[in-house]
Design a protein around this motif. Structure first.
Motif, PDB file in Angstrom:
ATOM      1  N   ARG A 139       0.826  -1.211   0.000  1.00 19.39           N
ATOM      2  CA  ARG A 139       0.000   0.000   0.000  1.00 19.39           C
ATOM      3  C   ARG A 139       0.863   1.265   0.000  1.00 19.39           C
TER       4      ARG A 139
ATOM      5  N   ARG B 215       2.127   4.800  -1.225  1.00 17.56           N
ATOM      6  CA  ARG B 215       1.560   5.989  -1.856  1.00 17.56           C
ATOM      7  C   ARG B 215       2.434   6.406  -3.033  1.00 17.56           C
TER       8      ARG B 215
ATOM      9  N   GLU C  57       2.329   2.104  -6.821  1.00  9.80           N
ATOM     10  CA  GLU C  57       1.152   2.296  -5.976  1.00  9.80           C
ATOM     11  C   GLU C  57       0.059   1.284  -6.341  1.00  9.80           C
ATOM     12  N   TYR C  58      -0.155   1.090  -7.621  1.00  8.15           N
ATOM     13  CA  TYR C  58      -1.224   0.203  -8.093  1.00  8.15           C
ATOM     14  C   TYR C  58      -0.982  -1.234  -7.651  1.00  8.15           C
TER      15      TYR C  58
ATOM     16  N   GLY D 126      -0.993  -1.925  -3.945  1.00  8.54           N
ATOM     17  CA  GLY D 126      -2.299  -1.706  -3.340  1.00  8.54           C
ATOM     18  C   GLY D 126      -3.091  -2.977  -3.130  1.00  8.54           C
TER      19      GLY D 126
END
Length: 252
Positions: A115, A117, A203-204, A207
């Motif tokens: 996760r 950023r 980030e993707y 996540g």
């Protein structure tokens, strides 16, 4: 710094680059053609995950007559066995009508990422390399659902020559890419034209799954792919990272 893994005198050795040559730990300085090149990443356990992007350049999507994706068109490459080294050969299967290179910026994860950023993404990257992620269009079922034979064949993804430290690449989103086949320029582009840039991709992926040190993200290729035949010498090059050479051989 630029790092490599090479075989010299039958032994796998870590090496660095000095003035275009290969510097061994014992101080020997060898010409690139005097060593056997391996992918520049150390083996990891459990094996690394290799994420690959399709249609991540709008011009390539247009070339293939597809609409640019609104979210990453991503898939997993199943094994380190797909990786190959600089100055090595890649086999073109018998009966294939169209096999093409894909010059891609390869992102190497440096520490565990979960996760993350977007603004912190670069802190989780160890460095960058050049990938040539060959594809065989004959085997493609659907551009939005690549099947295993397109992207998971042994030795069909050369990587290298170098792993370049993150700190030595000021802006990975402004690097020129080009490919030559037998010395003729057939592809050119720039990483600034990616639809989904490197921070977004970190980030993707982080996540929904944990990224581990040594994981790879192959970020897609611009337009300009052409068919490669046995005997062709293909060089995929990215500004500041190096030129990755590969020769196509036919099936036995």
């Amino acid at each position: 710094m630029k790092h490599a893994r090479v075989i010299v005198d039958g032994q796998v050795q870590r090496a660095t680059e000095r003035d275009g040559q290969v510097l061994l730990p014992d101080g020997r300085l060898l010409a690139p053609e005097a060593v056997q090149w391996l992918p520049p990443l150390e083996p990891v356990a459990p094996p690394r995950t290799i994420f690959a992007l399709g249609l991540n350049y709008a011009d390539h999507a247009k070339e293939l007559e597809f609409k640019a994706p609104e979210e990453p068109l991503a898939f997993i490459k199943g094994s380190d066995r797909v990786l190959n080294g600089h100055r090595r050969t890649t086999r073109r299967p018998a009966g294939v009508n169209f096999m093409h290179y894909e010059c891609e910026l390869a992102v190497v994860i440096g520490r565990t990422a979960r996760r993350v950023r977007r603004g912190d993404a670069y802190d989780f990257i160890a460095g960058y390399s050049v990938a040539n992620d060959y594809a065989i269009r004959d085997y493609l079922e659907n551009w939005y659902r690549p099947n295993l034979r397109v992207k998971n064949r042994d030795g069909a993804t050369p990587l290298g020559p170098w792993l370049v430290d993150r700190g030595d690449v000021p802006d990975p989103m402004a690097l020129a890419l080009r490919t030559t086949v037998n010395g003729k320029v057939t592809q050119s582009g720039n990483t600034k034209d990616m639809i989904f840039d490197v921070p977004f991709l970190v980030e993707y992926f982080s996540g929904f799954m944990t990224l581990r040190p040594g994981d790879l993200i192959l970020t897609g290729t611009p337009d300009g792919v052409v068919d490669c035949r046995p005997g062709d010498v293909v060089v995929t090059e990215i500004e500041g990272l190096g030129a990755l050479m590969n020769t196509i051989e036919g099936s036995e």
